[in-house]
Motif scaffolding. Structure first.
Motif, PDB file in Angstrom:
ATOM      1  N   THR A   1       0.828  -1.196   0.000  1.00  0.00           N
ATOM      2  CA  THR A   1       0.000   0.000   0.000  1.00  0.00           C
ATOM      3  C   THR A   1       0.868   1.254   0.000  1.00  0.00           C
ATOM      4  O   THR A   1       1.923   1.301   0.610  1.00  0.00           O
TER       5      THR A   1
ATOM      6  N   LYS B   1      -3.189  -1.097   7.643  1.00  0.00           N
ATOM      7  CA  LYS B   1      -4.153  -1.564   8.646  1.00  0.00           C
ATOM      8  C   LYS B   1      -3.992  -3.054   8.962  1.00  0.00           C
ATOM      9  O   LYS B   1      -3.565  -3.832   8.133  1.00  0.00           O
TER      10      LYS B   1
ATOM     11  N   ARG C   1       2.322   7.553   0.378  1.00  0.00           N
ATOM     12  CA  ARG C   1       3.146   7.185   1.534  1.00  0.00           C
ATOM     13  C   ARG C   1       4.601   7.053   1.107  1.00  0.00           C
ATOM     14  O   ARG C   1       4.924   6.411   0.111  1.00  0.00           O
TER      15      ARG C   1
ATOM     16  N   ASP D   1      -6.784   0.513  13.904  1.00  0.00           N
ATOM     17  CA  ASP D   1      -6.232   1.855  14.053  1.00  0.00           C
ATOM     18  C   ASP D   1      -4.962   1.880  14.909  1.00  0.00           C
ATOM     19  O   ASP D   1      -4.326   2.919  15.052  1.00  0.00           O
TER      20      ASP D   1
ATOM     21  N   ARG E   1      -1.071   4.240   0.138  1.00  0.00           N
ATOM     22  CA  ARG E   1      -2.099   5.217   0.473  1.00  0.00           C
ATOM     23  C   ARG E   1      -2.463   5.259   1.960  1.00  0.00           C
ATOM     24  O   ARG E   1      -3.383   5.940   2.349  1.00  0.00           O
ATOM     25  N   GLU E   2      -1.731   4.499   2.777  1.00  0.00           N
ATOM     26  CA  GLU E   2      -1.975   4.507   4.219  1.00  0.00           C
ATOM     27  C   GLU E   2      -0.655   4.764   4.932  1.00  0.00           C
ATOM     28  O   GLU E   2       0.375   4.204   4.554  1.00  0.00           O
TER      29      GLU E   2
END
Length: 174
Positions: A29, A36, A134, A44, A31-32
């Motif tokens: 990822t 998660k 990111r 979180d 985009r985070e």
């Protein structure tokens, strides 16, 4: 119940004996800020910044210790009343004993620098998210394999909350 437990014990096992890691984190990822961990129910909570197969999650290990002891007790009661769970009785009891072993828990999850129980994995405190992308800050450090303990929180409290730390453990003084 037995199938569910055995499924968790086999599919969520970690890289070292007695270790566990939550599956499902996306290592690709961008985009985070912190990928998660939906499978844990604590999506979180900040885990290692770069998911890998080397991760060890302290909360899952603690849950598995409690689950193994619970399964041992259930098998014991069922075996006493019907004899039907005798084959699992020894398996669950031995696993519970191994997972409740404090020295092993400490060797896998105690961070002596932070004086806290922690996850273990590839982490960099310098990951940033800018305009949905990111990356590691230009003057930041690359991820290193080690304890992820810059975030004290509910995951670091699992060994204490689930009573897996002996009352005489010197780590309780920190």
């Amino acid at each position: 119940l037995g199938r569910w437990f055995r499924w968790y014990n086999s599919t969520q096992s970690g890289p070292l004996p007695g270790s566990y890691r939550w599956r499902g984190r996306d290592p690709n990822t961008s985009r985070e800020l912190n990928p998660k961990t939906l499978t844990s129910g604590l999506d979180d909570y900040p885990r290692a910044s770069h998911p890998s197969e080397d991760e060890r999650h302290v909360d899952l290990r603690c849950w598995m210790a409690i689950a193994a002891r619970t399964m041992s007790r259930v098998a014991s009661r069922l075996s006493a009343s019907s004899g039907s769970s005798a084959r699992y009785l020894t398996e669950y009891a031995e696993l519970a004993d191994r997972l409740e072993n404090y020295e092993t828990l400490k060797s896998l999850h105690w961070d002596p620098k932070q004086h806290a129980f922690a996850d273990y994995g590839f982490d960099s405190p310098d990951v940033v998210l800018h305009r949905g992308v990111r990356f590691i800050a230009s003057n930041g450090s690359l991820p290193e394999l080690g304890f992820v303990s810059q975030h004290a929180g509910y995951v670091t409290m699992f060994p204490l909350a689930l009573k897996l730390i002996p009352a005489e453990a010197p780590e309780l003084s920190h």
